[in-house]
Design a protein around this motif. Structure first.
Motif, short mmCIF file in Angstrom:
data_model
loop_
_atom_site.label_atom_id
_atom_site.label_comp_id
_atom_site.label_asym_id
_atom_site.label_seq_id
_atom_site.Cartn_x
_atom_site.Cartn_y
_atom_site.Cartn_z
N ARG A 162 12.40 -5.01 11.09
CA ARG A 162 13.13 -5.60 9.95
C ARG A 162 14.52 -4.97 9.81
N MET A 163 14.62 -3.66 10.11
CA MET A 163 15.91 -2.97 10.02
C MET A 163 16.88 -3.55 11.06
N HIS A 164 16.42 -3.73 12.30
CA HIS A 164 17.28 -4.29 13.34
C HIS A 164 17.69 -5.73 13.01
N LYS A 165 16.76 -6.48 12.45
CA LYS A 165 17.07 -7.86 12.07
C LYS A 165 18.13 -7.88 10.97
N ALA A 166 17.98 -7.02 9.97
CA ALA A 166 18.95 -6.96 8.87
C ALA A 166 20.32 -6.54 9.40
N ALA A 167 20.35 -5.59 10.32
CA ALA A 167 21.63 -5.15 10.90
C ALA A 167 22.26 -6.28 11.71
N ALA A 168 21.44 -7.02 12.45
CA ALA A 168 21.97 -8.15 13.23
C ALA A 168 22.55 -9.23 12.32
N GLU A 169 21.99 -9.37 11.12
CA GLU A 169 22.49 -10.35 10.15
C GLU A 169 23.63 -9.77 9.30
N LEU A 170 24.09 -8.57 9.67
CA LEU A 170 25.17 -7.86 8.98
C LEU A 170 24.83 -7.51 7.54
N ASN A 171 23.54 -7.38 7.27
CA ASN A 171 23.08 -6.96 5.95
C ASN A 171 22.81 -5.46 6.02
N PHE A 172 23.89 -4.69 6.01
CA PHE A 172 23.79 -3.26 6.27
C PHE A 172 23.14 -2.49 5.13
N LYS A 211 0.84 -1.18 0.00
CA LYS A 211 0.00 0.00 0.00
C LYS A 211 0.89 1.24 0.00
N ASP A 212 0.47 2.25 -0.71
CA ASP A 212 1.22 3.49 -0.80
C ASP A 212 1.12 4.24 0.53
N ILE A 213 2.23 4.77 1.02
CA ILE A 213 2.20 5.41 2.34
C ILE A 213 1.37 6.69 2.35
N GLU A 214 1.22 7.34 1.20
CA GLU A 214 0.40 8.55 1.15
C GLU A 214 -1.07 8.27 1.45
N SER A 215 -1.51 7.05 1.21
CA SER A 215 -2.91 6.72 1.42
C SER A 215 -3.18 6.08 2.78
N MET A 216 -2.16 6.00 3.64
CA MET A 216 -2.32 5.38 4.95
C MET A 216 -2.72 6.41 6.00
N ASP A 217 -3.48 5.94 7.00
CA ASP A 217 -3.80 6.82 8.13
C ASP A 217 -2.71 6.68 9.19
N ALA A 218 -2.82 7.43 10.28
CA ALA A 218 -1.78 7.46 11.32
C ALA A 218 -1.56 6.08 11.94
N GLY A 219 -2.62 5.34 12.17
CA GLY A 219 -2.49 4.01 12.76
C GLY A 219 -1.70 3.06 11.88
N GLU A 220 -2.03 3.09 10.59
CA GLU A 220 -1.31 2.22 9.65
C GLU A 220 0.16 2.63 9.53
N LEU A 221 0.41 3.94 9.55
CA LEU A 221 1.79 4.43 9.45
C LEU A 221 2.60 4.01 10.68
N ASN A 222 1.99 4.10 11.86
CA ASN A 222 2.69 3.66 13.08
C ASN A 222 3.01 2.17 13.02
N LYS A 223 2.05 1.39 12.57
CA LYS A 223 2.25 -0.06 12.46
C LYS A 223 3.37 -0.36 11.46
N LEU A 224 3.35 0.33 10.31
CA LEU A 224 4.38 0.13 9.30
C LEU A 224 5.74 0.53 9.83
N MET A 225 5.80 1.62 10.58
CA MET A 225 7.07 2.09 11.11
C MET A 225 7.66 1.08 12.08
N LYS A 226 6.83 0.49 12.93
CA LYS A 226 7.31 -0.53 13.87
C LYS A 226 7.82 -1.75 13.12
#
Length: 112
Positions: free
Chosen positions: A81-91, A61-76
């Protein structure tokens, strides 16, 4: 293979490779096949690998069409996923996810 001494396992692997190569050459001769090297530009290979790496979650889904709740969920989710990728050394992936997360945070600020 590079070594000072050829071990039994190395000898077996080399012999098996030679045996398979001989079978392949015989098959090619019988069927009139001339092996050729695949020639592709490096950029083509990069584009192919990037297309294969695309995550279907990124295109849901395009982020421009998301409401605040969906954006918060997506950000989390992106942060996880970012922390997992960093832990796997996939910088590289972690950096892409960080950039995406910053976009989402910017959209959240615009909504408020």
């Amino acid at each position: 293979m590079y070594a000072d001494v050829v071990t039994d396992s190395m000898r077996k692997a080399i012999e098996e490779t030679k045996r398979r190569r001989q079978i392949q050459q015989q098959y090619n001769e019988e069927h009139g096949i001339t092996p050729t090297t695949i020639k592709k530009a490096v950029r083509d290979l990069i584009a192919i690998s990037k297309a294969a790496e695309k995550d279907p979650k990124d295109t849901e889904k395009d982020i421009e069409s998301m409401d605040a709740g969906e954006l918060n969920k997506l950000m989390k989710e992106l942060q996880k996923r970012m922390h997992k990728a960093a832990a796997e050394l996939n910088f590289e992936e972690a950096a892409l996810l960080r950039d995406r997360m910053l976009e989402v945070k910017k959209m959240l600020l615009e909504l408020e």
